[in-house]
Structure formats: structure tokens, C-alpha cells
Design a protein around this motif. Structure first.
Motif, PDB file in Angstrom:
ATOM      1  N   ARG A 127     -29.944  91.015   3.820  1.00 43.15           N
ATOM      2  CA  ARG A 127     -30.782  92.066   4.122  1.00 43.15           C
ATOM      3  C   ARG A 127     -31.909  92.034   3.241  1.00 43.15           C
ATOM      4  NH1 ARG A 127     -29.411  98.228   3.321  1.00 43.15           N
ATOM      5  NH2 ARG A 127     -31.470  98.870   4.428  1.00 43.15           N
ATOM      6  N   VAL A 128     -33.197  92.249   3.954  1.00 47.93           N
ATOM      7  CA  VAL A 128     -34.369  92.082   3.063  1.00 47.93           C
ATOM      8  C   VAL A 128     -35.107  93.396   3.122  1.00 47.93           C
ATOM      9  CG1 VAL A 128     -36.681  90.926   2.724  1.00 47.93           C
ATOM     10  CG2 VAL A 128     -34.755  89.737   3.597  1.00 47.93           C
ATOM     11  N   ARG A 129     -35.517  94.161   1.917  1.00 50.45           N
ATOM     12  CA  ARG A 129     -36.149  95.476   1.735  1.00 50.45           C
ATOM     13  C   ARG A 129     -37.203  95.148   0.828  1.00 50.45           C
ATOM     14  NH1 ARG A 129     -31.786  99.476  -0.550  1.00 50.45           N
ATOM     15  NH2 ARG A 129     -33.666 100.832  -0.650  1.00 50.45           N
ATOM     16  N   GLN A 130     -38.453  95.924   1.625  1.00 53.65           N
ATOM     17  CA  GLN A 130     -39.721  95.754   1.069  1.00 53.65           C
ATOM     18  C   GLN A 130     -39.915  96.955   0.288  1.00 53.65           C
ATOM     19  OE1 GLN A 130     -40.728  94.071   5.050  1.00 53.65           O
ATOM     20  NE2 GLN A 130     -42.648  93.607   4.096  1.00 53.65           N
ATOM     21  N   MET A 131     -40.630  97.107  -0.803  1.00 52.46           N
ATOM     22  CA  MET A 131     -41.046  98.151  -1.524  1.00 52.46           C
ATOM     23  C   MET A 131     -41.946  98.073  -2.490  1.00 52.46           C
ATOM     24  SD  MET A 131     -37.608  97.917  -3.609  1.00 52.46           S
ATOM     25  CE  MET A 131     -36.539  97.603  -2.283  1.00 52.46           C
ATOM     26  N   SER A 132     -42.526  98.909  -3.327  1.00 50.86           N
ATOM     27  CA  SER A 132     -43.462  98.774  -4.323  1.00 50.86           C
ATOM     28  C   SER A 132     -43.000  97.748  -5.406  1.00 50.86           C
ATOM     29  CB  SER A 132     -43.877  99.965  -5.007  1.00 50.86           C
ATOM     30  OG  SER A 132     -42.987 100.435  -5.961  1.00 50.86           O
TER      31      SER A 132
END
Ligand code: PBE
Length: 273
Positions: free
Chosen positions: A164-169
Motif C-alpha cells: 500500500r502507498v500513502r501520500q502525505m506531507s
């Protein structure tokens, strides 16, 4: 004074050194009598469009980013930093954008995992993740998964993908790996929080990622203004990665204001009064 009385717009992206360097550029121009406005927190596409359309006059870009993201050039099998630099200079010139100089440091993408986990499983390089990746969650900055030089390039070169890939600051990445919500993140090499959060940077053993030299890019309004170019030239090759890391530390860890960090540096170097 100033370029026909107009305000110079200094652009910036959404992280530490971008805020700091944009303020340095503004301060150097102001010292010469220009009015400067910092417009930080812009994404790559907005900056590129902005500098082409004259809404942004000058900002700090990175060679690898300009190469793959702005100029959409194909990845090199073996990355040659000088070749990337030349291609970027040439390509941006075609868009009426001038590379004024290199700032003196690189800020590359990396993959990092918790030190304890890496030690236990003897993981030192990105290729060592192959048997684990499918069960891992990757935390990234906002753009890594969608940029050709990011996750797609990683997948092509290493032949595995994360569960899984999670995008964030970029700041949140450190918190979510600390709390165990993700298993790996994509830090930048000038960020000191890798040490602070007990992470191990994995060796890019198949050289997937391009080199990202920091460069100051300017439109014709600035590049054609001798006085402005001279005022900014003091930063040419001046800031090495150690210096950039310590300035970023002041921002991320000591929580100082970017403008104060920028002023502190320029004053200590005798570049402004
Ligand atoms: N970085 C690291 C790049 C991409 C790699 C954060 C310096 C950028 O923001 O363009």
C-alpha cells in the motif's frame, strides 16, 4: 531601484529548504533595493507554469526533477549527474528559463525503514526489500507515487511493489513511520529527521533515482537583469549538503521561522548587513 519598480516573485515548494532558500533569495534582492515577495507552498507544475508565464520570477529547482518532471526526459540507464545538469540547462533554455547556478548540494530521494527492523532482517539496500515489499506500507510525500522518477521508476528498476502507498506531507511521513502506521518512507537526503527517528536509509543499489542538484532558475526578467543576477550569485556553490542539513534542522527540529534562518545564515556569512 528595482526592475522597473516591479516586485520580484520568489517561488518555493512545500518543504523546509524551499522556504529557507526562497527567503534567502528574497533577502539578497531586498538588500539591493528590490521589492521581493515569497510565494512558497507551490507544487512543481504550478512553479513551472508560473515561471514560464511570468507569475514566478525565480526559484530553487532540482536537476533530477527538472529533467524528468518538467522536461519529461527519459530515465538514463546509468545516471550521469553532469549530463543531467547539461540536459536541464539546455532544455530549460528552450523554455526561456535560465539556470543561474548550482547552490552546492544535492537533495535526493531515498527509501528509509526503521533501524531496528533493518538490523533484524539484515536489510541494507533497496533490493533487499524485494521479499518484504508486498506486505509493507510505504508513506511518501505528495508527489512521489505519481512522478516518473519516483515510484514508477522504483518499480521498473527493482521489480517489486509495495502493498500500500500513502501520500502525505513530508513532515507527516516521520510521524507515521514512528507510530508504525507505515513500514517505509521516502525521505530527502538533506532532512536530518532520518537520524532523529532512528531510520536506516537504504542504499539505492541499482541506481534507480536520478541526482537532484539544487539549482536556481530564473525567467528572462531576472536573468537579463545584471544587478539581480549579481546579487544572487553569492549563493553559487555556497551551500553544501551539511550546511543545508543544519539549516533544515533549525526549521524542522528547532522550529525557527524560515526567514529568520535565512537572515541568520546570510548575516553570519557577511552577505547582508
Ligand atoms: N526533492 C527530492 C525533489 C525530488 C527529490 C524533494 C528535492 C523535489 O522536490 O523536486
Amino acid at each position: 531601484t528595482g526592475t522597473s519598480g516591479q516586485t520580484v516573485v520568489v517561488g518555493g515548494k512545500t518543504f523546509n529548504e524551499q522556504y529557507i532558500l526562497a527567503e534567502m533569495i528574497a533577502l539578497l534582492l531586498e538588500e539591493e533595493g528590490y521589492a521581493a515577495e515569497v510565494k512558497a507552498n507551490l507544487n512543481d507544475a504550478t512553479l513551472f507554469e508560473g515561471i514560464k508565464k511570468g507569475q514566478v520570477d525565480v526559484y530553487v529547482e532540482y536537476t533530477g526533477t527538472a529533467y524528468s518532471q518538467l522536461l519529461k526526459l527519459p530515465p538514463m540507464t546509468v545516471w550521469d549527474p553532469d549530463e543531467v545538469y547539461l540536459k536541464v540547462e539546455e532544455g530549460l533554455a528552450g523554455e526561456a528559463i535560465t539556470v543561474l547556478y548550482g547552490v552546492g548540494f544535492r537533495d535526493d530521494y531515498t527509501i528509509a525503514v526503521p533501524e531496528a527492523w533493518a538490523a533484524e532482517l539484515n536489510v541494507t539496500a533497496i533490493s533487499d526489500l524485494a521479499p518484504h515489499a508486498a506486505a509493507m506500507d510505504l508513506g511518501t510525500d505528495y508527489v512521489f507515487p505519481d512522478r516518473e522518477d519516483g515510484l514508477p521508476q522504483l518499480g521498473r528498476v527493482y521489480n517489486f511493489s509495495f502493498g500500500r502507498v500513502r501520500q502525505m506531507s513530508p513532515t507527516l511521513m516521520y510521524e507515521v513511520i514512528k507510530s508504525g502506521e507505515v513500514d517505509a518512507i521516502t525521505p530527502y537526503t538533506t532532512d536530518t529527521r532520518v537520524d532523529l527517528y532512528n531510520l536506516r536509509i537504504l542504499d539505492d543499489d541499482r541506481s534507480a533515482f536520478p541526482p537532484y542538484h539544487a539549482i536556481v532558475v530564473a525567467n528572462e526578467k531576472i536573468a537579463g537583469d545584471q544587478k539581480a543576477v549579481e546579487a544572487l550569485s553569492v549563493l553559487s556553490e555556497r551551500i553544501d549538503s551539511g550546511t543545508m542539513r543544519s539549516l533544515n534542522y533549525q526549521f524542522d527540529v528547532e522550529k525557527k521561522e524560515a526567514r529568520d534562518i535565512a537572515r541568520g545564515y546570510l548575516v553570519s556569512e557577511g552577505l547582508i548587513a
